[in-house]
Structures are given as structure tokens and as C-alpha cells.
Design a protein around this motif. Structure first.
Motif, PDB file in Angstrom:
ATOM      1  N   UNK A 107      47.194  62.907  19.526  1.00  0.00           N
ATOM      2  CA  UNK A 107      48.507  63.045  19.721  1.00  0.00           C
ATOM      3  C   UNK A 107      48.806  62.850  21.100  1.00  0.00           C
ATOM      4  N   UNK A 108      48.474  63.327  22.140  1.00  0.00           N
ATOM      5  CA  UNK A 108      49.027  63.095  23.442  1.00  0.00           C
ATOM      6  C   UNK A 108      48.849  61.688  24.116  1.00  0.00           C
ATOM      7  N   UNK A 109      48.344  60.903  23.057  1.00  0.00           N
ATOM      8  CA  UNK A 109      48.152  59.375  23.561  1.00  0.00           C
ATOM      9  C   UNK A 109      49.676  58.546  23.175  1.00  0.00           C
ATOM     10  N   UNK A 110      50.571  59.569  22.420  1.00  0.00           N
ATOM     11  CA  UNK A 110      51.708  58.829  22.019  1.00  0.00           C
ATOM     12  C   UNK A 110      52.875  59.404  22.735  1.00  0.00           C
ATOM     13  N   UNK A 111      53.879  58.397  22.870  1.00  0.00           N
ATOM     14  CA  UNK A 111      55.007  58.697  23.864  1.00  0.00           C
ATOM     15  C   UNK A 111      56.337  59.169  23.005  1.00  0.00           C
ATOM     16  N   UNK A 112      56.176  58.619  21.803  1.00  0.00           N
ATOM     17  CA  UNK A 112      57.629  58.793  20.958  1.00  0.00           C
ATOM     18  C   UNK A 112      57.174  59.021  19.533  1.00  0.00           C
TER      19      UNK A 112
END
Length: 123
Positions: A107-112
Motif C-alpha cells: 500500500x505505501x508504495x502508492x501515492x494516489x
């Protein structure tokens, strides 16, 4: 960047659904679209991801051979074709975007993030 997920619904086991993720703009030269899902009472988990340029993909093991992620450049839309659905696929499905080339699986690899769309598979 805004993401709009759609296409969820109720389907019987063995059936198919296609989810769509509309991307409001492609400001970045390289980005990745990912699909995640969250079943009732469980944590959100990675499902699949696609690199917009080049189309490389990755899947979690439980959906390999059943789900296909793709994108349509002209429509600024990514898709998740889900076949041979099982009751355990029941979840709220989210699409997400990250800048860069890495096919992120956390999850924390994604910005939007877009809002979720509910998929219910009946047995």
C-alpha cells in the motif's frame, strides 16, 4: 491525479466481472496502476499492478491465471478482468497509482487512491 474505480457488483461463483479505473490525467511520464482489495474484517491486500509504459504486470498468487490487468492509453483507463471468480474474492476493490516504474505490491508504495468498488461473489 484522481482515480475513479467502477464495475463492481454481484456475481455467482465461476462468473466474471471487469473493473475499470479511470485516471484523470497522466501528468507523469511513468507511473504504475495497482489494484488492491479489502475483504470484511481483513486488511487491504495487493491484487495486481501494471506499468503504464510498456505494460509489464505482476499479480498476487491467488489470482494468477484468473485475473488480468490491462490499460487503454487512449481512454486513460486501467482494467481488471476477473474470471473464474470465487466467494473468497468478495471484497471492496481499490485502484491506486504511483509515480515511477516500480511495480509496487504494498500500500505505501502508492501515492494516489480511488474510492472502492464492491465485488460480491455468491456460492
Amino acid at each position: 491525479v484522481q482515480l475513479q474505480a467502477s464495475g463492481g457488483g454481484l456475481v455467482q461463483a465461476g462468473g466474471s466481472l471487469r473493473l475499470s479505473c479511470a485516471v484523470s490525467e497522466r501528468t507523469f511520464t511513468s507511473f504504475v496502476i495497482g489494484w488492491f482489495r479489502q475483504a470484511p474484517g481483513k486488511e487491504r491486500e495487493f491484487v495486481a499492478a501494471i506499468r503504464w509504459i510498456g505494460g509489464s504486470t505482476t499479480y498476487t498468487d491467488s489470482v494468477k491465471g484468473r485475473f488480468t490487468i490491462s490499460r487503454d492509453n487512449a481512454k486513460n483507463t486501467a482494467y481488471l478482468q476477473m474470471d473464474s471468480l470465487k466467494p473468497e474474492d468478495t471484497a471492496v476493490y481499490f485502484c491506486a497509482a504511483r509515480v515511477g516504474f516500480l511495480l509496487g505490491t504494498v500500500e505505501n508504495a502508492y501515492d494516489y487512491w480511488g474510492q472502492g468498488t464492491l465485488v460480491t461473489v455468491s456460492s
